[in-house]
Design a protein around this motif. Structure first.
Motif, PDB file in Angstrom:
ATOM      1  N   LEU A 443       0.832  -1.206   0.000  1.00 46.13           N
ATOM      2  CA  LEU A 443       0.000   0.000   0.000  1.00 46.13           C
ATOM      3  C   LEU A 443       0.862   1.249   0.000  1.00 46.13           C
ATOM      4  O   LEU A 443       0.610   2.199  -0.745  1.00 46.13           O
ATOM      5  N   SER A 444       1.906   1.269   0.845  1.00 39.49           N
ATOM      6  CA  SER A 444       2.707   2.496   0.929  1.00 39.49           C
ATOM      7  C   SER A 444       3.467   2.729  -0.369  1.00 39.49           C
ATOM      8  O   SER A 444       3.572   3.859  -0.832  1.00 39.49           O
ATOM      9  N   VAL A 445       3.955   1.659  -1.004  1.00 42.99           N
ATOM     10  CA  VAL A 445       4.688   1.834  -2.257  1.00 42.99           C
ATOM     11  C   VAL A 445       3.733   2.281  -3.363  1.00 42.99           C
ATOM     12  O   VAL A 445       4.051   3.163  -4.162  1.00 42.99           O
ATOM     13  N   ALA A 446       2.518   1.695  -3.370  1.00 45.27           N
ATOM     14  CA  ALA A 446       1.552   2.067  -4.403  1.00 45.27           C
ATOM     15  C   ALA A 446       1.144   3.524  -4.250  1.00 45.27           C
ATOM     16  O   ALA A 446       1.051   4.256  -5.240  1.00 45.27           O
ATOM     17  N   SER A 447       0.927   3.971  -3.008  1.00 45.76           N
ATOM     18  CA  SER A 447       0.522   5.381  -2.878  1.00 45.76           C
ATOM     19  C   SER A 447       1.696   6.309  -3.169  1.00 45.76           C
ATOM     20  O   SER A 447       1.493   7.409  -3.652  1.00 45.76           O
ATOM     21  N   ARG A 448       2.926   5.843  -2.891  1.00 51.33           N
ATOM     22  CA  ARG A 448       4.083   6.667  -3.239  1.00 51.33           C
ATOM     23  C   ARG A 448       4.140   6.857  -4.760  1.00 51.33           C
ATOM     24  O   ARG A 448       4.412   7.950  -5.249  1.00 51.33           O
ATOM     25  N   ALA A 449       3.843   5.776  -5.486  1.00 44.77           N
ATOM     26  CA  ALA A 449       3.847   5.884  -6.946  1.00 44.77           C
ATOM     27  C   ALA A 449       2.738   6.820  -7.411  1.00 44.77           C
ATOM     28  O   ALA A 449       2.933   7.639  -8.301  1.00 44.77           O
ATOM     29  N   PHE A 450       1.590   6.729  -6.765  1.00 48.38           N
ATOM     30  CA  PHE A 450       0.443   7.547  -7.182  1.00 48.38           C
ATOM     31  C   PHE A 450       0.721   9.024  -6.959  1.00 48.38           C
ATOM     32  O   PHE A 450       0.336   9.867  -7.749  1.00 48.38           O
ATOM     33  N   PHE A 451       1.392   9.329  -5.843  1.00 48.37           N
ATOM     34  CA  PHE A 451       1.640  10.730  -5.521  1.00 48.37           C
ATOM     35  C   PHE A 451       3.018  11.197  -5.968  1.00 48.37           C
ATOM     36  O   PHE A 451       3.503  12.211  -5.504  1.00 48.37           O
ATOM     37  N   ASN A 452       3.658  10.454  -6.843  1.00 45.93           N
ATOM     38  CA  ASN A 452       4.978  10.852  -7.317  1.00 45.93           C
ATOM     39  C   ASN A 452       4.892  12.216  -7.994  1.00 45.93           C
ATOM     40  O   ASN A 452       4.138  12.397  -8.939  1.00 45.93           O
ATOM     41  N   PRO A 453       5.665  13.197  -7.500  1.00 44.57           N
ATOM     42  CA  PRO A 453       5.537  14.548  -8.054  1.00 44.57           C
ATOM     43  C   PRO A 453       5.960  14.628  -9.514  1.00 44.57           C
ATOM     44  O   PRO A 453       5.525  15.516 -10.230  1.00 44.57           O
ATOM     45  N   GLY A 454       6.785  13.662  -9.972  1.00 47.16           N
ATOM     46  CA  GLY A 454       7.232  13.693 -11.359  1.00 47.16           C
ATOM     47  C   GLY A 454       6.101  13.501 -12.361  1.00 47.16           C
ATOM     48  O   GLY A 454       6.204  13.897 -13.511  1.00 47.16           O
ATOM     49  N   MET A 455       4.999  12.910 -11.898  1.00 45.93           N
ATOM     50  CA  MET A 455       3.903  12.637 -12.816  1.00 45.93           C
ATOM     51  C   MET A 455       3.104  13.885 -13.132  1.00 45.93           C
ATOM     52  O   MET A 455       2.277  13.890 -14.024  1.00 45.93           O
ATOM     53  N   LEU A 456       3.352  14.952 -12.380  1.00 47.89           N
ATOM     54  CA  LEU A 456       2.588  16.169 -12.597  1.00 47.89           C
ATOM     55  C   LEU A 456       3.290  17.130 -13.538  1.00 47.89           C
ATOM     56  O   LEU A 456       2.727  18.125 -13.940  1.00 47.89           O
ATOM     57  N   ALA A 457       4.554  16.825 -13.885  1.00 46.61           N
ATOM     58  CA  ALA A 457       5.428  17.821 -14.494  1.00 46.61           C
ATOM     59  C   ALA A 457       4.795  18.560 -15.661  1.00 46.61           C
ATOM     60  O   ALA A 457       4.902  19.773 -15.746  1.00 46.61           O
ATOM     61  N   LEU A 458       4.138  17.854 -16.575  1.00 53.28           N
ATOM     62  CA  LEU A 458       3.685  18.525 -17.790  1.00 53.28           C
ATOM     63  C   LEU A 458       2.195  18.772 -17.803  1.00 53.28           C
ATOM     64  O   LEU A 458       1.652  19.212 -18.795  1.00 53.28           O
ATOM     65  N   LEU A 459       1.556  18.501 -16.682  1.00 49.78           N
ATOM     66  CA  LEU A 459       0.114  18.631 -16.650  1.00 49.78           C
ATOM     67  C   LEU A 459      -0.299  20.079 -16.884  1.00 49.78           C
ATOM     68  O   LEU A 459      -1.323  20.364 -17.473  1.00 49.78           O
ATOM     69  N   TYR A 460       0.528  21.004 -16.419  1.00 50.76           N
ATOM     70  CA  TYR A 460       0.162  22.415 -16.526  1.00 50.76           C
ATOM     71  C   TYR A 460       0.951  23.116 -17.623  1.00 50.76           C
ATOM     72  O   TYR A 460       1.037  24.309 -17.669  1.00 50.76           O
ATOM     73  N   PHE A 461       1.594  22.357 -18.497  1.00 55.29           N
ATOM     74  CA  PHE A 461       2.336  22.950 -19.600  1.00 55.29           C
ATOM     75  C   PHE A 461       1.844  22.287 -20.870  1.00 55.29           C
ATOM     76  O   PHE A 461       2.472  21.423 -21.436  1.00 55.29           O
ATOM     77  N   PRO A 462       0.642  22.653 -21.331  1.00 55.82           N
ATOM     78  CA  PRO A 462       0.002  21.911 -22.416  1.00 55.82           C
ATOM     79  C   PRO A 462       0.697  22.144 -23.752  1.00 55.82           C
ATOM     80  O   PRO A 462       1.508  23.061 -23.902  1.00 55.82           O
ATOM     81  N   ALA A 463       0.327  21.312 -24.712  1.00 62.36           N
ATOM     82  CA  ALA A 463       0.955  21.370 -26.036  1.00 62.36           C
ATOM     83  C   ALA A 463       0.703  22.717 -26.706  1.00 62.36           C
ATOM     84  O   ALA A 463       1.578  23.231 -27.408  1.00 62.36           O
ATOM     85  N   GLU A 464      -0.471  23.320 -26.466  1.00 58.95           N
ATOM     86  CA  GLU A 464      -0.788  24.615 -27.086  1.00 58.95           C
ATOM     87  C   GLU A 464       0.262  25.661 -26.746  1.00 58.95           C
ATOM     88  O   GLU A 464       0.666  26.481 -27.561  1.00 58.95           O
ATOM     89  N   HIS A 465       0.723  25.594 -25.485  1.00 52.27           N
ATOM     90  CA  HIS A 465       1.721  26.541 -25.018  1.00 52.27           C
ATOM     91  C   HIS A 465       2.994  26.411 -25.863  1.00 52.27           C
ATOM     92  O   HIS A 465       3.609  27.386 -26.261  1.00 52.27           O
ATOM     93  N   LYS A 466       3.337  25.152 -26.127  1.00 50.57           N
ATOM     94  CA  LYS A 466       4.536  24.868 -26.908  1.00 50.57           C
ATOM     95  C   LYS A 466       4.412  25.488 -28.301  1.00 50.57           C
ATOM     96  O   LYS A 466       5.320  26.144 -28.790  1.00 50.57           O
ATOM     97  N   TYR A 467       3.240  25.296 -28.916  1.00 49.72           N
ATOM     98  CA  TYR A 467       3.049  25.817 -30.266  1.00 49.72           C
ATOM     99  C   TYR A 467       3.144  27.341 -30.280  1.00 49.72           C
ATOM    100  O   TYR A 467       3.678  27.926 -31.207  1.00 49.72           O
TER     101      TYR A 467
END
Lengths: 491, 533
Positions: A443-467
């Motif tokens: 459970l602790s390893v699974a929640s660590r994976a779920f809350f891994n901050p690296g998974m958020l990196a590009l959520l707020y930098f959408p492709a439109e911004h890149k274009y």
């Protein structure tokens, strides 16, 4: 103009100039395009997100799996001698109950054995005794009258093995599993005045006497850190009701008051040092104006109850005793009812199943092995379900959001969780304690994976911004390149 | 194995850590010569017989903590990170040493300052615990102490020695950091008051009215934890404020009372305080009156407020000057109250270079040796070869000795640590010593700038400290304490942050223009067009 004319005019024919030949121009154009084509894979690689493949199929199969604890209950020879068919009767009753209450019997594979069968090493046994009670570890003694009734026996066994969570409120007050809890005991004065205040309390001896035996029993499941403090000024956020009981006037707490009793803005109870869940136990000393402070029932009458439990938070005991002002010290004797109460509240918060009705506990009053095993099984089952849910959510989330990066760390954590889950399934057959440890790790390893901050990196930098950043350069550069290409083909 | 660990932890839980706790509070009020009133609260909790946690045993479960008076929230932090000694101060304003003299509590550095002594351990390094400590304290006090990272951390052991005893269990190390731009306000005072046993509801702390305290000309608070062998762990919470009654009163009079300073009064004493007193330092002049009247002890009037004393709590302590119509500021020139006066400036016209200069004046008729400590963030690069020491317009390099310079070093996380200059200055009597050194200002990456980049960067103040007394030192009549200089503002080259997208478009257009002309030249087909006449 022909070449002769060029010669006569003294000018060079532009077609004859070295760099004006067609193939030179075409080579220049082609080299631009070659650079662009060759650069494209690099650009693609550098701007793409790292998305490692998750073990999706493994997760899906593990989610289907379930942890199963085999339990063997052994009926003593003296028992079956009296009524040979009792074992099969109990067995049918229990099987019926298992099919009707599926949720309650989840993860339990119950087998009953008669006298003739080989006795397993660590199975539960049922023997005849003088009265119905839990004897030494994992033995149930049944009185002769109870032994006659298959219904009574199946009831006892099902309550001991698969304790029913009688209501939703009961199951909701249990704190979430953690392998480490902080237990904070606080002596809280609403308002300390020289006439009504407790300067010291004999907390260490009271804890050692009434709480530590329970903690040492539960140490298979959790580690505990115990701490205590005294607060001299902790006002309530509301004004308690005044009620008159004949001559005397008391203050009353309604059921609504109890839900807002904790004044977290003014009471310094929280801990800022670790992320471990904290269970608070508060001994509340009402101020002179509010003493005695009683809990009142729905009809406005004060009850004799002095304590109440806040789900997933802790317990509160209101000290209404008269305090002999000169000593201002609470001795261990005075603290006995308080800390016995705290121990009961702690057991309830941690989900210790209650002893079934009409069953005396025998010589080991704290916590029987039947209860401990049931608790271990329930916690392991909850952890396994939690892990399965978390893993499934990760897989689903990664499927849904294309921009979500999945790094090596997340992948490793998920594989680790799957492996631990597998170990938990395997260990369930032999020892619920080991199964619990694996399930807790999963459970602790699974929640660590779920809350891994690296998974958020590009959520707020959408492709439109890149274009928006690329277009001003690439759009304007590509126009002459494309036009030159078209012109070359047209010619 | 499991059983054994259970029994070990049980044994820890059962260890009777018999600790006696003791709480004292006092308030010192001192009228100053410029009409201001300095007030210093100190709240001391002593944990008798408690020893700081041994950092080499950090992986074992800690003994459980049971406190009655000591704040549990702070105790948890101290034990979790095995801190032997801790000092945290949050101050706002510039302490005017010349007119106010030395403060009653010496740590008056502007902004936040944190230093801690920790035992070294192999379990977790001192730096890991230092980072945990910063984050825990910033959570506790709602201050930005988390940003006191390796860019601000140094270890100036001479200037900040252990004030208590050295525990025998480990080699101790110092970590020190300061944040001059930290603003101190109500959100820091509220958690501070929560650490007191009686909060702000009884006893002296009842006076602490945030609206008045933060209106004062100078205000600051401090948390000091030290361990003394034989006594135990001592927690001292201090709060100082310098009020200006001549500014706030209508008639420009310097009369003050506790009621007028704080707009509150002490209604009851804190029942757990073993002693509680207000002492007023009486001025040397005689034309004042103090109420309620009380016998003077060594130039100060002391009022006992503790619940055990038989006297009733004086509702208001006041001092007034009946013969004075309005307060007249003393005429300059005034003799400074401290033996040393320090001025520090950063000058230079460009955004890339400058000169840091410090001038120290010895006001006493005796030579003074002072330790000088300068901790400069890597924003500035010091050119040590340009260091000049000058007095009476002549260069006197012999007055600066024991110079130690620690250049900025690259930390594992890529940050540069601050540079540290430490020296011993000998200042001749009644003269001024000038030190100057040239500096380069850093050109930062755009992500390294703070949100208010145009404001500039604050440079922590320098520290002058008396050197440890040696046997042949005789200057005991000129005792002085640590002196902090005010902070300086550094103006670094700052980009224009307002229009990144415009910049992208403009530069892309320029690039396209250049590319287009080149491309055209390379691929253009030249033909000769015949003009028919």
């Amino acid at each position: 103009m022909n070449s002769a004319a060029f010669a006569s005019s003294g000018l060079k024919d532009p077609r004859k100039i070295n760099f004006e030949r067609n193939w030179v121009r075409r080579a220049v154009l082609a080299s631009y395009w070659v650079v662009i084509v060759l650069a494209f894979p690099f650009w693609w690689h550098l701007t793409s997100i790292e998305r490692l493949a998750l073990p999706t199929s493994q997760v899906r199969t593990q989610v289907q799996n379930n942890i199963v604890f085999p339990i063997t209950v052994h009926f003593d020879g003296s028992f079956t001698h009296q009524n040979p068919s009792i074992v099969s009767q109990v067995h049918t009753l229990l099987r019926d109950s298992a099919t009707s209450e599926h949720e309650r019997w989840k993860g339990i594979d119950l087998r009953l054995r008669g006298a003739d069968d080989e006795e397993a090493f660590d199975s539960y046994t049922v023997v005849l005794g003088e009265r119905t009670s839990i004897a030494h570890s994992r033995q149930l003694r049944v009185s002769e009258t109870d032994a006659q009734s298959a219904k009574r026996l199946s009831c006892l066994l099902s309550d001991l093995i698969a304790n029913s969570e009688s209501s939703i409120s009961h199951s909701q007050r249990i704190v979430q599993y953690s392998d480490h809890y902080r237990l904070a005991f606080t002596l809280l004065h609403e308002n300390a005045t020289p006439r009504r205040f407790v300067e010291t309390w004999d907390v260490q001896n009271a804890l050692a006497e009434f709480v530590l035996p329970l903690l040492s029993k539960l140490s298979v499941l959790h580690n505990f850190t115990v701490e205590s403090q005294v607060q001299y000024h902790a006002p309530l956020a509301f004004e308690p009701k005044r009620i008159f009981l004949g001559e005397t006037e008391v203050s009353g707490l309604t059921q609504e008051d109890l839900t807002v009793f904790i004044n977290s803005a003014e009471w310094t109870l929280s801990s800022s040092v670790s992320n471990d869940p904290v269970l608070h136990f508060v001994l509340f000393v009402p101020s002179e104006t509010h003493a005695p402070l009683k809990i009142i029932d729905g009809e406005g009458r004060p009850t004799s109850q002095n304590s109440f439990l806040l789900p997933q938070w802790g317990g509160i005991f209101i000290l209404n005793d008269e305090l002999d002002s000169p000593s201002s010290h609470l001795s261990q004797d005075k603290l006995e009812p308080v800390f016995r109460n705290f121990a009961i509240q702690l057991a309830a918060l941690l989900g210790v199943p209650p002893v079934p009705l009409g069953l005396s506990v025998g010589e080991r009053p704290i916590l029987s092995d039947w209860q401990l095993d049931a608790l271990l099984r329930r916690r392991a089952l909850q952890n396994v379900q939690g892990t399965q849910d978390t893993l499934y959510s990760i897989v689903k989330l990664v499927d849904q959001i294309d921009n979500m990066p999945v790094g090596q760390v997340v992948r490793d954590d998920i594989l680790d969780a799957l492996a631990s889950l597998h170990e938990a399934y395997r260990a369930a057959a032999t020892s619920p304690a080991i199964a619990l440890r694996w399930s807790s790790k999963a459970l602790s390893v699974a929640s660590r994976a779920f809350f891994n901050p690296g998974m958020l990196a590009l959520l707020y930098f959408p492709a439109e911004h890149k274009y928006a950043v690329y277009t001003p350069l690439f759009a304007s550069i590509s126009v002459p390149l494309v036009v030159a290409l078209i012109r070359e083909f047209m010619a | 194995m499991l059983r054994a660990s259970v029994w070990i932890s049980l044994a820890y839980l059962l260890t009777p850590s018999l600790s006696l706790e003791n709480y004292k509070e006092d308030l010192r009020v001192q009228p100053l010569r410029d009409g201001r009133v300095s007030t210093a609260f100190s709240f001391v909790t002593v944990l008798d017989g408690v020893v700081p946690r041994n950092p080499t045993a950090l992986e074992q479960p800690d003994e459980s903590q049971h406190y009655a008076l000591f704040p549990l929230t702070l105790g948890q932090i101290l034990r979790e990170y095995a801190i032997t000694e801790l000092h945290l101060t949050l101050n706002a304003g510039k302490w005017n040493y010349d007119d106010w003299g030395h403060p009653l509590e010496a740590s008056v550095r502007t902004g936040a300052e944190l230093w801690a002594w920790m035992g070294a351990s192999e379990v977790t390094t001192v730096d890991e615990r230092w980072s945990g400590l910063r984050n825990a304290l910033s959570g506790l006090f709602c201050a930005s102490l988390g940003s006191l990272d390796s860019r601000r951390t140094t270890s100036p052991v001479v200037a900040f020695p252990l004030s208590g005893s050295t525990p025998p269990f480990a080699q101790h190390e110092l970590r020190h950091a300061s944040l001059p731009s930290e603003n101190v306000c109500t959100e820091n005072l509220t958690p501070f008051l929560k650490l007191l046993p009686c909060k702000s509801r009884a006893g002296l702390a009842a006076l602490l009215n945030p609206q008045k305290v933060f209106d004062a000309d100078w205000h600051g608070m401090g948390v000091h934890v030290i361990w003394k062998e034989g006594t135990g762990v001592e927690l001292k919470l201090t709060l100082q404020a310098v009020f200006n009654p001549a500014r706030s009163s209508a008639g420009k009079r310097r009369d003050w009372s506790l009621q007028s300073l704080f707009d509150r009064s002490i209604e009851r004493s804190c029942p757990v305080a073993s002693s509680s007193s207000v002492s007023v330092v009486l001025p040397e002049e005689v034309n004042y009156q103090i109420t309620p009247q009380i016998a003077h002890v060594e130039g100060s009037a002391i009022y006992d407020l503790s619940s055990s004393s038989n006297s009733t709590i004086p509702s208001n302590i006041a001092m007034h000057w009946p013969s004075e119509h309005s307060f007249q500021y003393p005429m300059p020139p005034l003799q400074p109250l401290t033996p040393l006066s320090v001025k520090r400036t950063l000058h230079g016209t460009t955004q890339t270079r400058g000169v840091l200069s410090v001038s120290i004046t010895n006001n006493s008729p005796q030579e003074i040796s002072a330790g000088y400590l300068e901790i400069i963030p890597a924003l500035l690069t010091l050119w040590m070869h340009t260091l000049e020491v000058e007095t009476n317009s002549e260069i006197r390099s012999d007055l600066l000795s024991d110079l130690k310079y620690q250049p900025p070093s690259r930390q594992p996380n890529g940050h540069l640590s601050p540079s540290m200059v430490q020296a011993v200055l000998t200042i001749p009597p009644k003269s001024t010593l000038k030190i100057s050194v040239e500096v380069n200002k850093a050109f930062l990456k755009y992500t390294e700038h703070p949100p208010d980049a145009m404001r500039g960067w604050e440079l922590p103040g320098a520290v002058f400290f008396p050197l440890p007394q040696s046997a042949n030192n005789i200057s005991s009549s000129y005792d002085w304490e640590m002196i902090y200089t005010p902070t300086l503002l550094v103006d670094l080259p700052t980009p224009d942050f307002s229009m990144p997208y415009n910049v992208i478009i403009l530069s892309c257009t320029l690039m396209t223009l250049i590319f287009g002309s080149f491309f055209n030249l390379l691929t253009r087909k030249w033909v000769v067009v015949e003009i028919k006449e």
